[in-house]
Design a protein around this motif. Structure first.
Motif, PDB file in Angstrom:
ATOM      1  N   SER A   1       0.647 -20.561   6.881  1.00  0.00           N
ATOM      2  CA  SER A   1       0.190 -19.176   7.027  1.00  0.00           C
ATOM      3  C   SER A   1      -0.682 -19.020   8.267  1.00  0.00           C
ATOM      4  CB  SER A   1      -0.614 -18.759   5.795  1.00  0.00           C
ATOM      5  OG  SER A   1      -1.381 -17.594   6.050  1.00  0.00           O
ATOM      6  N   PRO A   2      -0.284 -18.191   9.225  1.00  0.00           N
ATOM      7  CA  PRO A   2      -1.127 -17.963  10.404  1.00  0.00           C
ATOM      8  C   PRO A   2      -2.513 -17.428  10.045  1.00  0.00           C
ATOM      9  CG  PRO A   2       1.094 -17.160  10.814  1.00  0.00           C
ATOM     10  CD  PRO A   2       1.026 -17.512   9.365  1.00  0.00           C
TER      11      PRO A   2
ATOM     12  N   SER B   1       9.572 -18.229   2.533  1.00  0.00           N
ATOM     13  CA  SER B   1       9.053 -17.373   3.609  1.00  0.00           C
ATOM     14  C   SER B   1       8.279 -16.192   3.039  1.00  0.00           C
ATOM     15  CB  SER B   1      10.197 -16.892   4.505  1.00  0.00           C
ATOM     16  OG  SER B   1      11.131 -16.143   3.754  1.00  0.00           O
ATOM     17  N   ASP B   2       8.744 -15.669   1.913  1.00  0.00           N
ATOM     18  CA  ASP B   2       7.997 -14.601   1.254  1.00  0.00           C
ATOM     19  C   ASP B   2       6.638 -15.107   0.772  1.00  0.00           C
ATOM     20  OD1 ASP B   2      10.031 -12.746   1.615  1.00  0.00           O
ATOM     21  OD2 ASP B   2      11.010 -13.301  -0.268  1.00  0.00           O
ATOM     22  N   THR B   3       6.627 -16.345   0.297  1.00  0.00           N
ATOM     23  CA  THR B   3       5.371 -16.928  -0.168  1.00  0.00           C
ATOM     24  C   THR B   3       4.385 -17.076   0.980  1.00  0.00           C
ATOM     25  OG1 THR B   3       6.505 -18.114  -1.949  1.00  0.00           O
ATOM     26  CG2 THR B   3       4.347 -18.942  -1.299  1.00  0.00           C
ATOM     27  N   VAL B   4       4.871 -17.473   2.153  1.00  0.00           N
ATOM     28  CA  VAL B   4       3.996 -17.562   3.333  1.00  0.00           C
ATOM     29  C   VAL B   4       3.398 -16.197   3.642  1.00  0.00           C
ATOM     30  CG1 VAL B   4       3.928 -17.992   5.824  1.00  0.00           C
ATOM     31  CG2 VAL B   4       5.165 -19.565   4.315  1.00  0.00           C
ATOM     32  N   GLU B   5       4.218 -15.149   3.542  1.00  0.00           N
ATOM     33  CA  GLU B   5       3.704 -13.805   3.802  1.00  0.00           C
ATOM     34  C   GLU B   5       2.647 -13.401   2.775  1.00  0.00           C
ATOM     35  OE1 GLU B   5       4.109 -11.822   6.423  1.00  0.00           O
ATOM     36  OE2 GLU B   5       5.090 -13.617   7.210  1.00  0.00           O
ATOM     37  N   THR B   6       2.835 -13.824   1.537  1.00  0.00           N
ATOM     38  CA  THR B   6       1.830 -13.532   0.513  1.00  0.00           C
ATOM     39  C   THR B   6       0.512 -14.218   0.853  1.00  0.00           C
ATOM     40  OG1 THR B   6       3.516 -13.279  -1.200  1.00  0.00           O
ATOM     41  CG2 THR B   6       1.272 -13.728  -1.943  1.00  0.00           C
ATOM     42  N   TRP B   7       0.596 -15.459   1.318  1.00  0.00           N
ATOM     43  CA  TRP B   7      -0.634 -16.162   1.707  1.00  0.00           C
ATOM     44  C   TRP B   7      -1.229 -15.572   2.982  1.00  0.00           C
ATOM     45  CZ3 TRP B   7      -3.648 -18.748  -1.260  1.00  0.00           C
ATOM     46  CH2 TRP B   7      -3.144 -19.390  -2.392  1.00  0.00           C
ATOM     47  N   ASN B   8      -0.396 -15.006   3.835  1.00  0.00           N
ATOM     48  CA  ASN B   8      -0.928 -14.262   4.985  1.00  0.00           C
ATOM     49  C   ASN B   8      -1.750 -13.062   4.505  1.00  0.00           C
ATOM     50  OD1 ASN B   8      -0.371 -15.455   7.466  1.00  0.00           O
ATOM     51  ND2 ASN B   8       1.737 -14.703   7.495  1.00  0.00           N
ATOM     52  N   THR B   9      -1.217 -12.374   3.522  1.00  0.00           N
ATOM     53  CA  THR B   9      -1.956 -11.244   2.952  1.00  0.00           C
ATOM     54  C   THR B   9      -3.285 -11.706   2.376  1.00  0.00           C
ATOM     55  OG1 THR B   9       0.104 -10.100   2.416  1.00  0.00           O
ATOM     56  CG2 THR B   9      -1.863  -9.402   1.222  1.00  0.00           C
ATOM     57  N   TYR B  10      -3.246 -12.824   1.679  1.00  0.00           N
ATOM     58  CA  TYR B  10      -4.471 -13.397   1.109  1.00  0.00           C
ATOM     59  C   TYR B  10      -5.464 -13.752   2.213  1.00  0.00           C
ATOM     60  CZ  TYR B  10      -7.458 -16.737  -1.408  1.00  0.00           C
ATOM     61  OH  TYR B  10      -8.534 -17.410  -1.942  1.00  0.00           O
ATOM     62  N   GLY B  11      -4.964 -14.463   3.263  1.00  0.00           N
ATOM     63  CA  GLY B  11      -5.841 -14.879   4.350  1.00  0.00           C
ATOM     64  C   GLY B  11      -6.456 -13.705   5.091  1.00  0.00           C
ATOM     65  N   ASN B  12      -5.659 -12.677   5.377  1.00  0.00           N
ATOM     66  CA  ASN B  12      -6.182 -11.495   6.064  1.00  0.00           C
ATOM     67  C   ASN B  12      -7.207 -10.769   5.195  1.00  0.00           C
ATOM     68  OD1 ASN B  12      -4.768 -11.660   8.545  1.00  0.00           O
ATOM     69  ND2 ASN B  12      -2.908 -10.876   7.554  1.00  0.00           N
ATOM     70  N   HIS B  13      -6.956 -10.748   3.891  1.00  0.00           N
ATOM     71  CA  HIS B  13      -7.912 -10.141   2.968  1.00  0.00           C
ATOM     72  C   HIS B  13      -9.258 -10.870   3.039  1.00  0.00           C
ATOM     73  CE1 HIS B  13      -9.536  -8.345  -0.705  1.00  0.00           C
ATOM     74  NE2 HIS B  13      -9.777  -9.571  -1.149  1.00  0.00           N
ATOM     75  N   GLN B  14      -9.207 -12.183   3.062  1.00  0.00           N
ATOM     76  CA  GLN B  14     -10.446 -12.962   3.118  1.00  0.00           C
ATOM     77  C   GLN B  14     -11.143 -12.794   4.472  1.00  0.00           C
ATOM     78  OE1 GLN B  14     -11.154 -13.414   0.089  1.00  0.00           O
ATOM     79  NE2 GLN B  14     -11.305 -15.656  -0.114  1.00  0.00           N
TER      80      GLN B  14
ATOM     81  N   GLU C   1       4.862 -16.796 -10.187  1.00  0.00           N
ATOM     82  CA  GLU C   1       3.494 -16.793 -10.697  1.00  0.00           C
ATOM     83  C   GLU C   1       2.736 -15.704  -9.950  1.00  0.00           C
ATOM     84  OE1 GLU C   1       2.139 -18.437 -13.178  1.00  0.00           O
ATOM     85  OE2 GLU C   1       3.888 -19.683 -13.674  1.00  0.00           O
ATOM     86  N   ILE C   2       1.500 -15.457 -10.350  1.00  0.00           N
ATOM     87  CA  ILE C   2       0.728 -14.354  -9.790  1.00  0.00           C
ATOM     88  C   ILE C   2      -0.446 -14.879  -8.968  1.00  0.00           C
ATOM     89  CG2 ILE C   2      -0.718 -12.346 -10.334  1.00  0.00           C
ATOM     90  CD1 ILE C   2       2.274 -11.931 -10.762  1.00  0.00           C
ATOM     91  N   LEU C   3      -0.598 -14.360  -7.743  1.00  0.00           N
ATOM     92  CA  LEU C   3      -1.758 -14.632  -6.898  1.00  0.00           C
ATOM     93  C   LEU C   3      -2.570 -13.337  -6.806  1.00  0.00           C
ATOM     94  CD1 LEU C   3      -3.312 -16.476  -4.894  1.00  0.00           C
ATOM     95  CD2 LEU C   3      -1.848 -15.532  -3.097  1.00  0.00           C
ATOM     96  N   ARG C   4      -3.793 -13.379  -7.308  1.00  0.00           N
ATOM     97  CA  ARG C   4      -4.656 -12.197  -7.268  1.00  0.00           C
ATOM     98  C   ARG C   4      -5.615 -12.308  -6.093  1.00  0.00           C
ATOM     99  NH1 ARG C   4      -7.274  -9.716 -12.596  1.00  0.00           N
ATOM    100  NH2 ARG C   4      -5.085  -9.013 -12.652  1.00  0.00           N
ATOM    101  N   LEU C   5      -5.718 -11.243  -5.315  1.00  0.00           N
ATOM    102  CA  LEU C   5      -6.650 -11.235  -4.197  1.00  0.00           C
ATOM    103  C   LEU C   5      -8.082 -11.218  -4.723  1.00  0.00           C
ATOM    104  CD1 LEU C   5      -4.994  -8.719  -1.702  1.00  0.00           C
ATOM    105  CD2 LEU C   5      -4.673 -11.189  -1.902  1.00  0.00           C
ATOM    106  N   PRO C   6      -8.938 -12.111  -4.219  1.00  0.00           N
ATOM    107  CA  PRO C   6     -10.318 -12.183  -4.708  1.00  0.00           C
ATOM    108  C   PRO C   6     -11.039 -10.844  -4.579  1.00  0.00           C
ATOM    109  CG  PRO C   6      -9.814 -14.085  -3.345  1.00  0.00           C
ATOM    110  CD  PRO C   6      -8.669 -13.134  -3.201  1.00  0.00           C
TER     111      PRO C   6
END
Length: 401
Positions: free
Chosen positions: A80-81, A5-18, A168-173
Motif C-alpha cells: 500500500s503506497p 488488488s482491491d485489498t491493497v486499495e482498502t489498505w490505501n484507504t486505511y493508510g490515508n485515513h490514518q 472479512e471486515i476492516l473498520r477504519l479507526p
C-alpha cells in the motif's frame, strides 16, 4: 469477493485515513502478534543481531524499526503506497531499516534470501498459492518463518479447511465505516500442509485468544523452518574433467568392484565432490559423503531425511489430488516431486538412508545387512564397519605361515 488488488486499495484507504487523523502511535513497549497484551512476545524471534529479516505487510513499520534497533538488518515491505508513506514519514532515516513499497511476491522473487521472514497478521491477505513458492525460495536454508493469522473472527466464525478466501471486515479507526477485505482464514492443519508442500517444516503453533469473554477473536502464531534442499543428481557429469569422471565411473560400475560401494564413496569423496557442477549444492553433497565416515553427521542427516520425507509425501498428495479431483497444482510442485523421485532412486546413499525418507523401519531396509545395522545402531559409522569386515575376511582367508 475482492481481489488482492482491491485489498491493497482498502489498505490505501486505511493508510490515508490514518494520515489525515495525524494520530501518533507510541513506539512498541511490548511485541504482540494480533491481540494487544496477549500471547507470546518478541522472545519467540530469538537473537536478531546481524540477521537479514523481512517484515511482510509492515504497515506503519513499528515492528520492523523495533528489530532494527536490536541489530537486525530489516526490510519492511508493504504493497500500500499510503501505508508506505506513513512509515517513511515516521522512520525517514533509521539505521538498519529499509522501507519498500512493493508486492510481497515480486519482492521475494528478486531479493536475496532472508534468515527470517515474519508477518504480524498480514500473510492471510495474500493467496498462499502465489506467496508460498517464492517465500520458500526467499528463505535461506535453515531460515525461519513466523506469522500470525486470524483463526476465528469476532462473530465466532472459525477457519476453513479449503484453500479459499472469504470476506472479512476492516473498520477504519475512530469511525463506524467498514470495508470488506479478502482473507485466507485457514485451519492450522491446512496451513501446515501448505508449508510442508513448499519445503517448510512446522515447528510450533501457538493459540492467541482474546482475554475478553464476550470476544470470540482468536489468532494462531505459526513458526516454521526452511529445510535444507536435497540436490538433484549432479555428480559424474562434468565435461571439464573427463579423465577423472571416466575413472570414477569405471570403478563405480565395475562388474567385480574392488571394494564395497560405501567404501568407494568414503575413499573417493573428495574426487567425487570435485565433479559437482552446481556450487550451491556442494555443501549438501559434502555432508552426504561425510555421513559415510562420520556417525554424528549420519544421525543429523537421518533427521533431515525424515523431515524431507514429510515434504515429499505432502507434495505427492497434492499432485494426486490435482489429478483425481481437479484441484490446482503448480508445475513447480510437480517438477519438485519428479526431482525428489529422481534423486532418491538414483543415489547410492539411498541404500543406507532410504528407509528414513520413506518412513519405514530401518531394520527392514537393512535386513540383508544385519551386522551393519547393529553396528550403526551402536554408534559405528558405515565405512568403519565395512573396513572391519574386510580386515576380518582377509585375516580368515590368509593361510598360516
Amino acid at each position: 469477493m475482492t481481489t488482492e488488488s482491491d485489498t491493497v486499495e482498502t489498505w490505501n484507504t486505511y493508510g490515508n485515513h490514518q494520515l489525515t487523523r495525524g494520530l501518533e502511535l507510541p513506539e512498541l513497549d511490548r511485541w504482540d502478534w494480533g491481540i494487544p497484551g496477549t500471547g507470546p512476545g518478541i522472545e519467540v524471534l530469538g537473537d536478531m543481531a546481524g540477521l537479514r529479516v523481512l517484515d511482510l505487510g509492515s504497515g506503519l513499520g513499528r515492528h520492523a524499526a523495533h528489530l532494527a534497533a536490536r541489530g537486525a538488518d530489516v526490510t519492511a515491505v508493504d504493497a500500500s503506497p499510503a501505508q508506505h508513506q506513513r512509515a517513511l514519514a515516521r522512520y525517514p532515516d533509521t539505521p538498519g531499516l529499509h522501507l519498500v513499497c512493493a508486492d510481497a511476491v515480486a519482492h521475494l522473487r528478486d531479493a536475496d534470501p532472508y534468515d527470517l521472514v515474519y508477518s504480524v497478521g498480514s500473510m492471510p491477505y495474500l493467496d498462499p498459492d502465489r506467496l508460498l513458492p517464492v517465500l520458500a525460495n526467499g528463505l535461506a536454508p535453515g531460515g525461519r518463518l513466523l506469522f500470525s493469522a486470524l483463526h476465528t473472527n469476532s462473530d465466532g466464525t472459525g477457519p476453513s479447511a479449503e484453500l479459499m478466501p472469504r470476506p472479512e471486515i476492516l473498520r477504519l479507526p475512530g469511525t463506524t465505516e467498514d470495508h470488506p477485505v479478502n482473507m485466507w482464514v485457514l485451519t492450522p492443519q491446512l496451513w501446515e500442509d501448505l508449508l510442508v508442500q513448499h519445503g517448510l517444516r512446522m515447528e510450533a503453533v501457538t493459540t492467541i485468544d482474546s482475554p475478553k469473554p464476550d470476544n470470540h477473536v482468536s489468532y494462531r502464531l505459526y513458526a516454521a523452518r526452511h529445510l535444507q534442499r536435497v540436490p538433484s543428481p549432479t555428480l559424474l557429469r562434468s565435461g571439464s574433467r573427463d579423465e577423472l569422471r571416466n575413472a570414477l565411473t569405471r570403478e563405480w560400475l565395475a562388474d567385480k568392484p574392488s571394494r564395497p560401494w560405501i567404501l568407494f564413496v568414503a575413499d573417493r569423496s573428495a574426487a567425487l565432490l570435485s565433479l559437482c557442477r552446481i556450487e550451491s549444492e556442494r555443501a549438501w553433497i559434502k555432508r552426504m559423503f561425510a555421513s559415510v565416515s562420520d556417525y554424528a553427521e549420519y544421525r543429523a542427516l537421518i533427521e533431515y531425511y525424515t523431515a524431507e520425507g514429510a515434504v515429499l509425501e505432502a507434495r505427492r498428495r497434492r499432485v494426486r489430488n490435482a489429478l483425481v479431483h481437479g484441484n490446482p497444482a503448480s508445475f513447480a510442485i510437480v517438477d519438485s516431486v519428479r526431482e525428489y523421485a529422481t534423486f532418491l532412486s538414483g543415489s547410492a546413499l539411498n541404500l543406507g538412508l532410504g528407509s528414513y525418507v520413506e518412513g519405514t523401519v530401518p531394520a527392514t531396509a537393512l535386513a540383508k545387512r544385519t551386522d551393519e545395522f547393529n553396528a550403526m545402531q551402536a554408534g559405528q559409522d558405515a565405512a568403519s564397519h565395512w573396513r572391519d569386515q574386510l580386515a576380518g575376511s582377509a585375516a580368515t582367508t590368509t593361510p598360516p605361515s
